[in-house]
Design a protein around this motif. Structure first.
Motif, PDB file in Angstrom:
ATOM      1  N   GLU A 283       0.846  -1.204   0.000  1.00  0.00           N
ATOM      2  CA  GLU A 283       0.000   0.000   0.000  1.00  0.00           C
ATOM      3  C   GLU A 283       0.881   1.254   0.000  1.00  0.00           C
ATOM      4  OE1 GLU A 283      -2.224  -3.309   0.738  1.00  0.00           O
ATOM      5  OE2 GLU A 283      -0.578  -2.677   2.037  1.00  0.00           O
ATOM      6  N   TYR A 284       1.956   1.215   0.805  1.00  0.00           N
ATOM      7  CA  TYR A 284       2.850   2.384   0.849  1.00  0.00           C
ATOM      8  C   TYR A 284       3.553   2.578  -0.497  1.00  0.00           C
ATOM      9  CZ  TYR A 284       6.464   5.705   1.980  1.00  0.00           C
ATOM     10  OH  TYR A 284       7.264   6.828   1.952  1.00  0.00           O
ATOM     11  N   ILE A 285       4.037   1.478  -1.085  1.00  0.00           N
ATOM     12  CA  ILE A 285       4.700   1.534  -2.397  1.00  0.00           C
ATOM     13  C   ILE A 285       3.746   2.121  -3.432  1.00  0.00           C
ATOM     14  CG2 ILE A 285       5.640   0.124  -4.287  1.00  0.00           C
ATOM     15  CD1 ILE A 285       7.608   0.163  -2.040  1.00  0.00           C
ATOM     16  N   GLU A 286       2.496   1.662  -3.400  1.00  0.00           N
ATOM     17  CA  GLU A 286       1.460   2.150  -4.320  1.00  0.00           C
ATOM     18  C   GLU A 286       1.270   3.667  -4.152  1.00  0.00           C
ATOM     19  OE1 GLU A 286      -0.855   1.169  -7.317  1.00  0.00           O
ATOM     20  OE2 GLU A 286      -0.626  -0.550  -5.995  1.00  0.00           O
ATOM     21  N   SER A 287       1.265   4.113  -2.891  1.00  0.00           N
ATOM     22  CA  SER A 287       1.060   5.546  -2.624  1.00  0.00           C
ATOM     23  C   SER A 287       2.245   6.370  -3.127  1.00  0.00           C
ATOM     24  CB  SER A 287       0.826   5.795  -1.124  1.00  0.00           C
ATOM     25  OG  SER A 287       2.042   5.699  -0.395  1.00  0.00           O
ATOM     26  N   VAL A 288       3.458   5.814  -3.029  1.00  0.00           N
ATOM     27  CA  VAL A 288       4.650   6.514  -3.541  1.00  0.00           C
ATOM     28  C   VAL A 288       4.552   6.621  -5.066  1.00  0.00           C
ATOM     29  CG1 VAL A 288       7.175   6.467  -3.759  1.00  0.00           C
ATOM     30  CG2 VAL A 288       6.113   5.813  -1.600  1.00  0.00           C
ATOM     31  N   SER A 289       4.109   5.536  -5.714  1.00  0.00           N
ATOM     32  CA  SER A 289       3.941   5.545  -7.168  1.00  0.00           C
ATOM     33  C   SER A 289       2.940   6.636  -7.577  1.00  0.00           C
ATOM     34  CB  SER A 289       3.460   4.173  -7.648  1.00  0.00           C
ATOM     35  OG  SER A 289       3.298   4.174  -9.051  1.00  0.00           O
ATOM     36  N   GLU A 290       1.847   6.718  -6.841  1.00  0.00           N
ATOM     37  CA  GLU A 290       0.819   7.738  -7.146  1.00  0.00           C
ATOM     38  C   GLU A 290       1.374   9.146  -6.975  1.00  0.00           C
ATOM     39  OE1 GLU A 290      -2.443   6.555  -4.667  1.00  0.00           O
ATOM     40  OE2 GLU A 290      -2.856   4.790  -5.921  1.00  0.00           O
ATOM     41  N   ARG A 291       2.204   9.331  -5.942  1.00  0.00           N
ATOM     42  CA  ARG A 291       2.820  10.656  -5.726  1.00  0.00           C
ATOM     43  C   ARG A 291       3.745  11.017  -6.889  1.00  0.00           C
ATOM     44  NH1 ARG A 291       3.044  13.013  -0.488  1.00  0.00           N
ATOM     45  NH2 ARG A 291       4.171  14.741  -1.435  1.00  0.00           N
ATOM     46  N   TYR A 292       4.499  10.028  -7.386  1.00  0.00           N
ATOM     47  CA  TYR A 292       5.407  10.281  -8.519  1.00  0.00           C
ATOM     48  C   TYR A 292       4.620  10.671  -9.773  1.00  0.00           C
ATOM     49  CZ  TYR A 292      10.100   9.421  -6.739  1.00  0.00           C
ATOM     50  OH  TYR A 292      11.303   9.543  -6.085  1.00  0.00           O
ATOM     51  N   ILE A 293       3.474  10.012  -9.979  1.00  0.00           N
ATOM     52  CA  ILE A 293       2.630  10.366 -11.139  1.00  0.00           C
ATOM     53  C   ILE A 293       2.114  11.795 -10.982  1.00  0.00           C
ATOM     54  CG2 ILE A 293       0.436   9.853 -12.302  1.00  0.00           C
ATOM     55  CD1 ILE A 293       1.086   6.829 -11.760  1.00  0.00           C
ATOM     56  N   GLU A 294       1.720  12.148  -9.756  1.00  0.00           N
ATOM     57  CA  GLU A 294       1.265  13.523  -9.471  1.00  0.00           C
ATOM     58  C   GLU A 294       2.401  14.522  -9.756  1.00  0.00           C
ATOM     59  OE1 GLU A 294       0.280  16.329  -5.591  1.00  0.00           O
ATOM     60  OE2 GLU A 294       0.396  14.156  -5.316  1.00  0.00           O
ATOM     61  N   LEU A 295       3.614  14.161  -9.342  1.00  0.00           N
ATOM     62  CA  LEU A 295       4.779  15.018  -9.589  1.00  0.00           C
ATOM     63  C   LEU A 295       4.965  15.222 -11.089  1.00  0.00           C
ATOM     64  CD1 LEU A 295       7.402  13.399  -7.151  1.00  0.00           C
ATOM     65  CD2 LEU A 295       6.240  15.544  -6.822  1.00  0.00           C
ATOM     66  N   TYR A 296       4.902  14.125 -11.844  1.00  0.00           N
ATOM     67  CA  TYR A 296       5.076  14.197 -13.299  1.00  0.00           C
ATOM     68  C   TYR A 296       4.070  15.173 -13.909  1.00  0.00           C
ATOM     69  CZ  TYR A 296       4.968  12.827 -18.225  1.00  0.00           C
ATOM     70  OH  TYR A 296       5.003  12.850 -19.588  1.00  0.00           O
ATOM     71  N   GLU A 297       2.809  15.014 -13.532  1.00  0.00           N
ATOM     72  CA  GLU A 297       1.750  15.821 -14.155  1.00  0.00           C
ATOM     73  C   GLU A 297       1.865  17.294 -13.775  1.00  0.00           C
ATOM     74  OE1 GLU A 297      -1.922  13.653 -13.344  1.00  0.00           O
ATOM     75  OE2 GLU A 297      -1.490  12.307 -15.035  1.00  0.00           O
ATOM     76  N   ASN A 298       2.274  17.554 -12.529  1.00  0.00           N
ATOM     77  CA  ASN A 298       2.457  18.945 -12.107  1.00  0.00           C
ATOM     78  C   ASN A 298       3.668  19.588 -12.767  1.00  0.00           C
ATOM     79  OD1 ASN A 298       0.563  20.012  -9.806  1.00  0.00           O
ATOM     80  ND2 ASN A 298       0.864  17.852  -9.404  1.00  0.00           N
ATOM     81  N   ILE A 299       4.768  18.831 -12.859  1.00  0.00           N
ATOM     82  CA  ILE A 299       6.010  19.393 -13.400  1.00  0.00           C
ATOM     83  C   ILE A 299       5.920  19.614 -14.910  1.00  0.00           C
ATOM     84  CG2 ILE A 299       8.474  18.904 -13.785  1.00  0.00           C
ATOM     85  CD1 ILE A 299       8.408  17.441 -11.004  1.00  0.00           C
TER      86      ILE A 299
END
Length: 325
Positions: A283-299
């Motif tokens: 679950e934590y790994i999944e949440s980190v992956s989601e944060r990275y996708i959010e970072l990509y879309e924002n950047i």
């Protein structure tokens, strides 16, 4: 039950390690996150894995899509800065792969900081007012903007070692980089940070600090290599509400892998001797992956398109072989 299963399937579809044997392959260098294949001493094939490194330690589990995210951000940012600073990149045959000129890397990372955050803030809190030979003004608080960006280089560590702060004077004195080259590295670093800050501002972000790596081509030309303006090499804040949070002494909203570092610190891990990496649940790994996708879309300001991860190794190998033909 279904969710747990799909999560586990996703975890197995990360790329942690590669062992390719490409035509013309001379050698392989494995860094903390990237693996670099030398083809005929002419070009390099750089594969961004899903490994996660923090405090110079590689975590035991990979983060789904992280390699693709880093590779694609770096590719876009190199394209957006090539009018200012030449770079090593020539092709991207796969979402996780960058191909470019063979370069001899400089043994320093050019770290530049616009704000007093992260390592600089930790040093400041410890009472230090000099970082890499550069003075930091009195009376600053964490996440305040420096009057002008400061360059605080670090020596490049081998796998498992820690990068170390170093001053311009020491770099020149120890002959790590010649003065002639170092002047160019500083100039390029400032230009890239200025452009990166402008790109970030257009996305409602603040580029807080970042690092650049440079190398020399066979022709002796200094070029930008590795990654640029990714969440692994940079720290971003949301511009909206930045000043308000500073005035109230609140923590800034960050876009970087600092959230991973903070989680590790909260779980008693800072890469120090005797410490063990805390358990990371799916679950934590999944949440980190989601944060990275959010970072990509924002950047980037673009929607992230997930690559096919049913067999990443096979996909990468097929795409690289097709490119090499």
């Amino acid at each position: 039950m279904l969710e747990a299963k799909s999560s586990t399937v996703l975890m197995s579809n990360t790329i942690i390690d590669t062992n390719f044997n490409f035509p013309g392959q001379k050698s392989v260098y494995k860094g903390k996150v990237r693996e670099v294949y030398n083809i005929n001493d002419q070009e390099l094939i750089m594969i961004a894995t899903d490994r996660l490194s923090a405090f110079d330690v590689v975590m035991p589990k990979g983060i789904p899509y992280k390699g693709q995210i880093l590779n694609q951000i770096a590719t876009k940012m190199m394209a957006a800065t090539q009018d200012l600073v030449p770079n090593w990149l020539t092709a991207t045959p796969d979402p996780n792969v960058a191909v470019g000129h063979l370069c001899e890397p400089f043994k320093v990372e050019m770290v530049i900081r616009g704000y007093m955050s992260g390592h600089a803030a930790r040093e400041y809190k410890a009472g230090k007012r000099m970082l890499c030979g550069v003075p930091m003004p009195e009376g600053m608080k964490e996440n305040d903007k420096f009057p002008d960006p400061i360059i605080t280089p670090a020596t490049k560590a081998e796998m498992g070692d820690h990068d170390e702060d170093i001053s311009r004077e020491d770099i020149l004195k120890r002959g790590i980089v010649s003065e002639e080259d170092y002047v160019i590295l500083e100039d390029y670093t400032r230009k890239l940070f200025q452009r990166g800050s402008e790109i970030a501002a257009s996305r409602g972000l603040i580029l807080v600090d970042t690092k650049y790596e440079f190398g020399k081509t066979k022709e002796g030309k200094i070029v930008l290599i590795d990654e640029i303006h990714t969440p692994d090499s940079s720290r971003y804040f949301y511009a909206d509400g930045y000043q308000e949070r500073q005035d109230k002494g609140e923590a800034q909203k960050q876009l970087s892998k600092e959230f991973v570092r903070q989680w590790l610190i909260a779980n008693n891990f800072q890469g120090l001797e005797g410490q063990t990496v805390p358990f990371m649940s799916d679950e934590y790994i999944e949440s980190v992956s989601e944060r990275y996708i959010e970072l990509y879309e924002n950047i980037t300001g673009e929607t992230f398109v997930k690559a096919d991860v049913s067999n990443i190794q096979k996909r990468i190998e097929a795409n690289v072989l097709s490119y090499l033909k």
